[in-house]
Design a protein around this motif. Structure first.
Motif, PDB file in Angstrom:
ATOM      1  N   VAL A 103      35.135 -53.546 -17.779  1.00 48.42           N
ATOM      2  CA  VAL A 103      35.457 -54.830 -17.785  1.00 48.42           C
ATOM      3  C   VAL A 103      34.998 -55.638 -19.350  1.00 48.42           C
ATOM      4  O   VAL A 103      35.798 -56.306 -20.027  1.00 48.42           O
ATOM      5  CB  VAL A 103      34.659 -55.701 -16.753  1.00 48.42           C
ATOM      6  CG1 VAL A 103      34.603 -57.241 -17.061  1.00 48.42           C
ATOM      7  CG2 VAL A 103      35.024 -55.268 -15.591  1.00 48.42           C
ATOM      8  N   ILE A 107      38.283 -57.570 -20.597  1.00 54.12           N
ATOM      9  CA  ILE A 107      38.183 -58.804 -20.421  1.00 54.12           C
ATOM     10  C   ILE A 107      37.280 -59.739 -21.493  1.00 54.12           C
ATOM     11  O   ILE A 107      36.543 -59.066 -21.730  1.00 54.12           O
ATOM     12  CB  ILE A 107      37.754 -59.142 -18.995  1.00 54.12           C
ATOM     13  CG1 ILE A 107      38.744 -58.257 -17.884  1.00 54.12           C
ATOM     14  CG2 ILE A 107      37.655 -60.601 -18.405  1.00 54.12           C
ATOM     15  CD1 ILE A 107      38.125 -58.518 -16.486  1.00 54.12           C
ATOM     16  N   GLN A 111      35.257 -64.726 -19.684  1.00 52.26           N
ATOM     17  CA  GLN A 111      35.712 -64.562 -18.518  1.00 52.26           C
ATOM     18  C   GLN A 111      35.047 -63.555 -17.461  1.00 52.26           C
ATOM     19  O   GLN A 111      35.316 -63.535 -16.185  1.00 52.26           O
ATOM     20  CB  GLN A 111      37.053 -64.171 -18.641  1.00 52.26           C
ATOM     21  CG  GLN A 111      38.058 -65.554 -19.140  1.00 52.26           C
ATOM     22  CD  GLN A 111      39.507 -64.772 -19.209  1.00 52.26           C
ATOM     23  OE1 GLN A 111      40.035 -63.653 -19.292  1.00 52.26           O
ATOM     24  NE2 GLN A 111      40.691 -65.604 -19.262  1.00 52.26           N
ATOM     25  N   ARG A 112      34.066 -62.843 -18.086  1.00 54.95           N
ATOM     26  CA  ARG A 112      33.449 -62.052 -17.453  1.00 54.95           C
ATOM     27  C   ARG A 112      32.701 -62.430 -16.266  1.00 54.95           C
ATOM     28  O   ARG A 112      32.717 -61.673 -15.460  1.00 54.95           O
ATOM     29  CB  ARG A 112      32.671 -60.899 -18.350  1.00 54.95           C
ATOM     30  CG  ARG A 112      33.523 -60.132 -19.341  1.00 54.95           C
ATOM     31  CD  ARG A 112      32.745 -59.428 -20.476  1.00 54.95           C
ATOM     32  NE  ARG A 112      33.554 -59.130 -21.452  1.00 54.95           N
ATOM     33  CZ  ARG A 112      33.146 -58.804 -22.591  1.00 54.95           C
ATOM     34  NH1 ARG A 112      31.679 -58.759 -22.896  1.00 54.95           N
ATOM     35  NH2 ARG A 112      33.963 -58.660 -23.886  1.00 54.95           N
ATOM     36  N   TRP A 114      33.223 -64.792 -14.417  1.00 56.29           N
ATOM     37  CA  TRP A 114      33.905 -65.277 -13.322  1.00 56.29           C
ATOM     38  C   TRP A 114      34.668 -63.958 -12.688  1.00 56.29           C
ATOM     39  O   TRP A 114      34.768 -63.951 -11.468  1.00 56.29           O
ATOM     40  CB  TRP A 114      35.128 -65.932 -13.759  1.00 56.29           C
ATOM     41  CG  TRP A 114      34.529 -67.460 -14.249  1.00 56.29           C
ATOM     42  CD1 TRP A 114      34.484 -67.631 -15.507  1.00 56.29           C
ATOM     43  CD2 TRP A 114      33.796 -68.358 -13.767  1.00 56.29           C
ATOM     44  NE1 TRP A 114      33.873 -68.996 -15.908  1.00 56.29           N
ATOM     45  CE2 TRP A 114      33.459 -69.518 -14.747  1.00 56.29           C
ATOM     46  CE3 TRP A 114      33.531 -68.519 -12.413  1.00 56.29           C
ATOM     47  CZ2 TRP A 114      32.658 -70.530 -14.351  1.00 56.29           C
ATOM     48  CZ3 TRP A 114      32.670 -69.652 -11.887  1.00 56.29           C
ATOM     49  CH2 TRP A 114      32.231 -70.721 -13.053  1.00 56.29           C
ATOM     50  N   PHE A 115      35.053 -62.882 -13.461  1.00 57.83           N
ATOM     51  CA  PHE A 115      35.428 -61.665 -12.901  1.00 57.83           C
ATOM     52  C   PHE A 115      34.423 -61.038 -11.619  1.00 57.83           C
ATOM     53  O   PHE A 115      34.608 -60.912 -10.690  1.00 57.83           O
ATOM     54  CB  PHE A 115      35.436 -60.495 -13.980  1.00 57.83           C
ATOM     55  CG  PHE A 115      35.914 -59.392 -13.400  1.00 57.83           C
ATOM     56  CD1 PHE A 115      37.447 -58.865 -13.264  1.00 57.83           C
ATOM     57  CD2 PHE A 115      35.083 -58.156 -12.956  1.00 57.83           C
ATOM     58  CE1 PHE A 115      37.741 -57.968 -12.787  1.00 57.83           C
ATOM     59  CE2 PHE A 115      35.521 -56.881 -12.447  1.00 57.83           C
ATOM     60  CZ  PHE A 115      36.817 -56.751 -12.645  1.00 57.83           C
ATOM     61  N   TYR A 116      32.945 -61.062 -12.113  1.00 63.24           N
ATOM     62  CA  TYR A 116      32.073 -60.552 -11.215  1.00 63.24           C
ATOM     63  C   TYR A 116      31.753 -61.431 -10.062  1.00 63.24           C
ATOM     64  O   TYR A 116      31.671 -61.130  -9.122  1.00 63.24           O
ATOM     65  CB  TYR A 116      30.750 -60.148 -11.871  1.00 63.24           C
ATOM     66  CG  TYR A 116      30.749 -59.379 -12.975  1.00 63.24           C
ATOM     67  CD1 TYR A 116      31.150 -57.896 -12.623  1.00 63.24           C
ATOM     68  CD2 TYR A 116      30.555 -59.591 -14.400  1.00 63.24           C
ATOM     69  CE1 TYR A 116      31.289 -56.973 -13.510  1.00 63.24           C
ATOM     70  CE2 TYR A 116      30.544 -58.699 -15.206  1.00 63.24           C
ATOM     71  CZ  TYR A 116      30.933 -57.190 -15.074  1.00 63.24           C
ATOM     72  OH  TYR A 116      31.087 -56.314 -15.748  1.00 63.24           O
ATOM     73  N   TYR A 119      34.938 -60.717  -7.856  1.00 57.44           N
ATOM     74  CA  TYR A 119      34.397 -59.532  -7.090  1.00 57.44           C
ATOM     75  C   TYR A 119      33.817 -59.673  -5.844  1.00 57.44           C
ATOM     76  O   TYR A 119      33.818 -59.191  -4.871  1.00 57.44           O
ATOM     77  CB  TYR A 119      34.034 -58.423  -8.186  1.00 57.44           C
ATOM     78  CG  TYR A 119      33.191 -57.124  -7.482  1.00 57.44           C
ATOM     79  CD1 TYR A 119      33.677 -56.505  -6.698  1.00 57.44           C
ATOM     80  CD2 TYR A 119      31.650 -57.194  -7.552  1.00 57.44           C
ATOM     81  CE1 TYR A 119      32.972 -55.718  -5.898  1.00 57.44           C
ATOM     82  CE2 TYR A 119      31.093 -56.473  -6.850  1.00 57.44           C
ATOM     83  CZ  TYR A 119      31.527 -55.341  -6.156  1.00 57.44           C
ATOM     84  OH  TYR A 119      30.787 -54.483  -5.397  1.00 57.44           O
ATOM     85  N   LEU A 152      41.306 -61.801  -9.760  1.00 54.76           N
ATOM     86  CA  LEU A 152      40.902 -60.421 -10.425  1.00 54.76           C
ATOM     87  C   LEU A 152      42.114 -59.760 -10.907  1.00 54.76           C
ATOM     88  O   LEU A 152      42.314 -59.278 -12.201  1.00 54.76           O
ATOM     89  CB  LEU A 152      40.502 -59.661  -9.230  1.00 54.76           C
ATOM     90  CG  LEU A 152      39.034 -59.756  -8.532  1.00 54.76           C
ATOM     91  CD1 LEU A 152      38.471 -58.772  -7.658  1.00 54.76           C
ATOM     92  CD2 LEU A 152      38.162 -59.565  -9.804  1.00 54.76           C
ATOM     93  N   LEU A 155      43.322 -61.782 -14.161  1.00 52.73           N
ATOM     94  CA  LEU A 155      42.625 -61.500 -15.438  1.00 52.73           C
ATOM     95  C   LEU A 155      42.888 -60.228 -16.232  1.00 52.73           C
ATOM     96  O   LEU A 155      42.255 -59.905 -17.132  1.00 52.73           O
ATOM     97  CB  LEU A 155      41.079 -61.395 -15.057  1.00 52.73           C
ATOM     98  CG  LEU A 155      40.356 -62.717 -14.484  1.00 52.73           C
ATOM     99  CD1 LEU A 155      38.837 -62.517 -13.909  1.00 52.73           C
ATOM    100  CD2 LEU A 155      40.336 -63.895 -15.773  1.00 52.73           C
ATOM    101  N   PRO A 245      43.102 -55.433 -14.202  1.00 57.10           N
ATOM    102  CA  PRO A 245      41.970 -54.919 -14.852  1.00 57.10           C
ATOM    103  C   PRO A 245      41.646 -53.209 -14.137  1.00 57.10           C
ATOM    104  O   PRO A 245      41.720 -53.242 -13.099  1.00 57.10           O
ATOM    105  CB  PRO A 245      40.687 -55.548 -14.883  1.00 57.10           C
ATOM    106  CG  PRO A 245      41.129 -57.117 -14.623  1.00 57.10           C
ATOM    107  CD  PRO A 245      42.561 -56.886 -13.644  1.00 57.10           C
ATOM    108  N   ALA A 248      39.245 -53.332 -11.409  1.00 46.48           N
ATOM    109  CA  ALA A 248      39.720 -54.108 -10.338  1.00 46.48           C
ATOM    110  C   ALA A 248      40.539 -53.154  -9.322  1.00 46.48           C
ATOM    111  O   ALA A 248      40.608 -53.237  -8.181  1.00 46.48           O
ATOM    112  CB  ALA A 248      40.130 -55.603 -10.765  1.00 46.48           C
TER     113      ALA A 248
END
Length: 497
Positions: A103, A107, A111-112, A114-116, A119, A152, A155, A245, A248
Motif C-alpha cells: 500500500v 497509494i 490516502q493510506r 482511508w484505505f485501511y 478495508y 478500495l 484507489l 491496489p 486489495a
C-alpha cells in the motif's frame, strides 16, 4: 471471559467497525495500519472460538437488544457461516502484513489511512453478511462491504481503476436491487425477515403463493449471482481485479465473492429448499450450465491475456464456476466439493495475487512480455506462485485436487460422466494459461524490465509463502476443510424438502 464469550457474534462485527472509525480519524498511515493489523489479528480468535463452540454444541443464537427473534434481529452462527467467518478472518490476518509495503508503494500517503479505514469497513460488511440471521440485515451489510469495496478499487494506481469502480458500482447496485426485491417478496408472503422463521413459514405459504415464492427465488438468485460474479454476470470482475491496489485485489478475490456464494447457499438450501424441491425446478440446471460455461469460456479468455493480473481475474471467474457447479449438483459429494473449494480457491488466489503484488513492487510491471526470467530474479516469490498455480490446475498433492475430486464424485453420483470429463478438460485449459506464465518466468532469459528485481521484504514474502504452504498442506490433511464442508453439506441437504 465468559461475558466476552457470550457476545462473540456481535463483537466480530463491532471490533472491525470501530477499528475503521479509529483508522479514519488517525489521518496518518502508520497508526492506521497498526489498527488494521491488530483488528485483523484479533478477529480470527473470535471466529475460531465460535467455530469450536458450534462444532461442540450446535448453532449459536444471539439476540440483538434482547429482542427475541423473529421480532428482533438475530445473529445466528452454525457450521456453514462459522466456516466462512473463519475463512474471511484468517485471510485478513495472514495477508495484512503484506499491506504495509504494498500500500505504501501504490497509494499516496494522504490516502493510506482511508484505505485501511475502507478495508476494515469491508471486513465489517463481509463478516456481518456471514453472521446475521436476518435477510434485510444481510442486505445492509452487503451494501457496507460493497460501498467500501468501490473505494478500495478506485484507489488503484491506474486511472482506469476509477472506471472499474464505477462499473462495479452500477453492477453492484443492480444486484443489490434484485436481492432486496426478492427479500421484499419473501416478506410479503411470510411477514418475517428472520431467515429461520421465513423457512418455517414458507412451507405452509407454498401452496397458495407458489409463483410469488418462485419469483422471490429468481430475484435473490440473480442479485446474489451478480455479486459473486457468476458467468455471464461477471463483467465487473476483470477490471476490478486488474486495476485495484494489489493487496486489495488479493483480499477481495479471496473473500468477497466467497461470502456472496455463502449467501446464495444460505438462501437456496436453508430457506427456499425447505419449501421448494430444488431438483424439480430448472434453477439447479441453470446454475450447472452457467458454471460449465464459466469454467470453459473464462479459462479460454485467460489463455489470451497479456496482463498477469487480468489473466488471474478471468481465472477467478472460471474457479467460481467450480464452486457453483458443486452447488448445482444438490448432492453430498458435489456440495462438499463446492464448499471446500471456497476455502481452497481463497488460499490459492490470495497467494497468486500477493505474488503479482510482489512482482509489481519489484519490477513495476505485470505485463507477461516484460516478466521473462522473473523466476530467476525472484525465486521464492515465483516458487510460491508456481505452487498456487499447481493448486489452480488441480494437481494431486494440492488442495485444488481435493475440490475437483469431490466435484467429480458428485457428477458420478448423478450419473453425469460427461461432466466429469468436462471438469478434467477445464483443468487442462488452466494448465495452458498457467504453463504459459511458468514458461515465461522460469525458462526464458531475464528481460531488462526484471534485471534489478529481487524477492520482496520478509513482511511481504511470509504471507505469500504461508498461503502457498497451506495449498499443499490442505491437499493432504483435509479434516478442517473437506471434513467441515462435508458436515455442513449434510446439514444443508438434510433440511431440503
Amino acid at each position: 471471559m465468559n461475558a466476552v464469550w457470550a457476545h462473540l457474534p456481535i463483537l466480530i462485527v463491532l471490533v472491525p467497525l470501530f477499528g475503521a472509525l479509529l483508522a479514519g480519524f488517525t489521518r496518518r498511515a502508520d497508526p492506521a495500519f497498526a489498527i488494521a493489523l491488530v483488528v485483523s489479528w484479533v478477529i480470527p480468535f473470535c471466529a475460531g472460538a465460535m467455530l469450536w463452540q458450534v462444532l461442540a454444541s450446535g448453532p449459536i443464537s444471539y439476540h440483538l437488544g434482547s429482542w427475541a427473534p423473529p421480532w428482533g434481529i438475530e445473529y445466528r452462527v452454525d457450521a456453514l457461516n462459522a466456516f466462512v467467518l473463519m475463512l474471511v478472518s484468517m485471510i485478513g490476518a495472514v495477508t495484512m502484513p503484506f499491506a504495509r509495503r504494498s500500500v505504501g508503494f501504490e497509494i499516496e500517503e494522504g490516502q493510506r489511512p482511508w484505505f485501511y479505514c475502507m478495508y476494515l469497513l469491508c471486513l465489517t460488511g463481509l463478516l456481518g453478511i456471514a453472521v446475521t440471521g436476518d435477510a434485510f440485515n444481510a442486505f445492509v451489510f452487503l451494501e457496507i462491504s460493497s460501498l467500501s469495496t468501490y473505494v478500495l478499487i478506485a484507489l488503484g494506481r491506474d486511472r482506469r481503476a476509477l472506471l472499474a469502480a464505477f462499473q462495479y458500482l452500477i453492477m453492484g447496485t443492480i444486484g443489490a436491487t434484485f436481492y432486496v426485491v426478492g427479500v421484499g417478496l419473501l416478506y410479503l408472503m411470510t411477514g418475517s425477515l428472520n431467515m429461520v422463521d421465513i423457512a418455517a413459514r414458507l412451507g405452509p405459504a407454498w401452496a397458495d403463493n407458489s409463483r410469488t415464492i418462485i419469483a422471490a427465488l429468481a430475484f435473490v438468485t440473480v442479485g446474489v449471482s451478480l455479486k459473486l460474479a457468476l458467468f455471464p454476470l461477471h463483467v465487473w470482475l476483470p477490471n476490478a481485479y486488474s486495476y485495484a491496489p494489489s493487496w486489495a485485489t488479493a483480499f477481495l478475490s479471496a473473500t468477497a465473492t466467497k461470502v456472496a456464494i455463502y449467501l446464495l447457499v444460505r438462501f437456496l438450501f436453508s430457506i427456499f429448499g425447505v419449501a421448494i424441491d430444488l431438483r424439480a425446478l430448472p434453477v439447479a440446471a441453470i446454475i450447472i450450465g452457467l458454471s460449465l460455461a464459466a469454467m470453459y469460456i473464462a479459462s479460454l479468455i485467460a489463455v489470451f491475456q497479456s496482463s498477469l493480473s487480468r489473466m488471474l481475474a478471468y481465472s477467478s471467474v472460471a474457479q467460481i464456476g467450480y464452486i457453483t457447479l458443486g452447488i448445482g449438483f444438490v448432492n453430498l459429494a458435489g456440495l462438499t466439493g463446492g464448499l471446500v473449494h471456497i476455502v481452497n480457491h481463497a488460499l490459492m488466489k490470495a497467494a497468486l495475487f500477493l505474488a503479482v503484488g510482489a512482482v509489481f513492487f519489484r519490477a513495476r510491471t505485470v505485463q507477461l512480455d516484460d516478466l521473462a526470467g522473473i523466476g530467476r530474479k525472484m525465486p521464492i516469490t515465483m516458487t510460491a506462485f508456481t505452487v498456487a498455480c499447481f493448486g489452480l490446475i488441480g494437481t494431486p498433492g494440492t488442495s485444488g485436487f481435493i475440490s475437483k475430486w469431490y466435484l467429480a464424485l458428485g457428477a458420478i453420483e448423478r450419473g453425469w460422466w460427461l461432466v466429469v470429463f468436462l471438469i478434467v478438460g477445464s483443468s487442462l485449459i488452466a494448465l495452458i494459461y498457467v504453463g504459459r506464465v511458468l514458461e515465461i518466468a522460469w525458462l526464458r532469459e531475464p528481460s531488462a524490465a526484471v534485471a534489478e528485481a529481487r524477492d520482496p521484504p520478509l513482511s511481504m514474502l511470509a504471507p505469500l509463502v504461508l498461503l502457498a504452504a497451506a495449498t499443499i498442506y490442505f491437499g493432504f490433511d483435509t479434516e478442517w476443510t473437506a471434513g467441515i464442508a462435508s458436515t455442513t453439506a449434510k446439514g444443508l441437504l438434510g433440511g431440503l424438502r
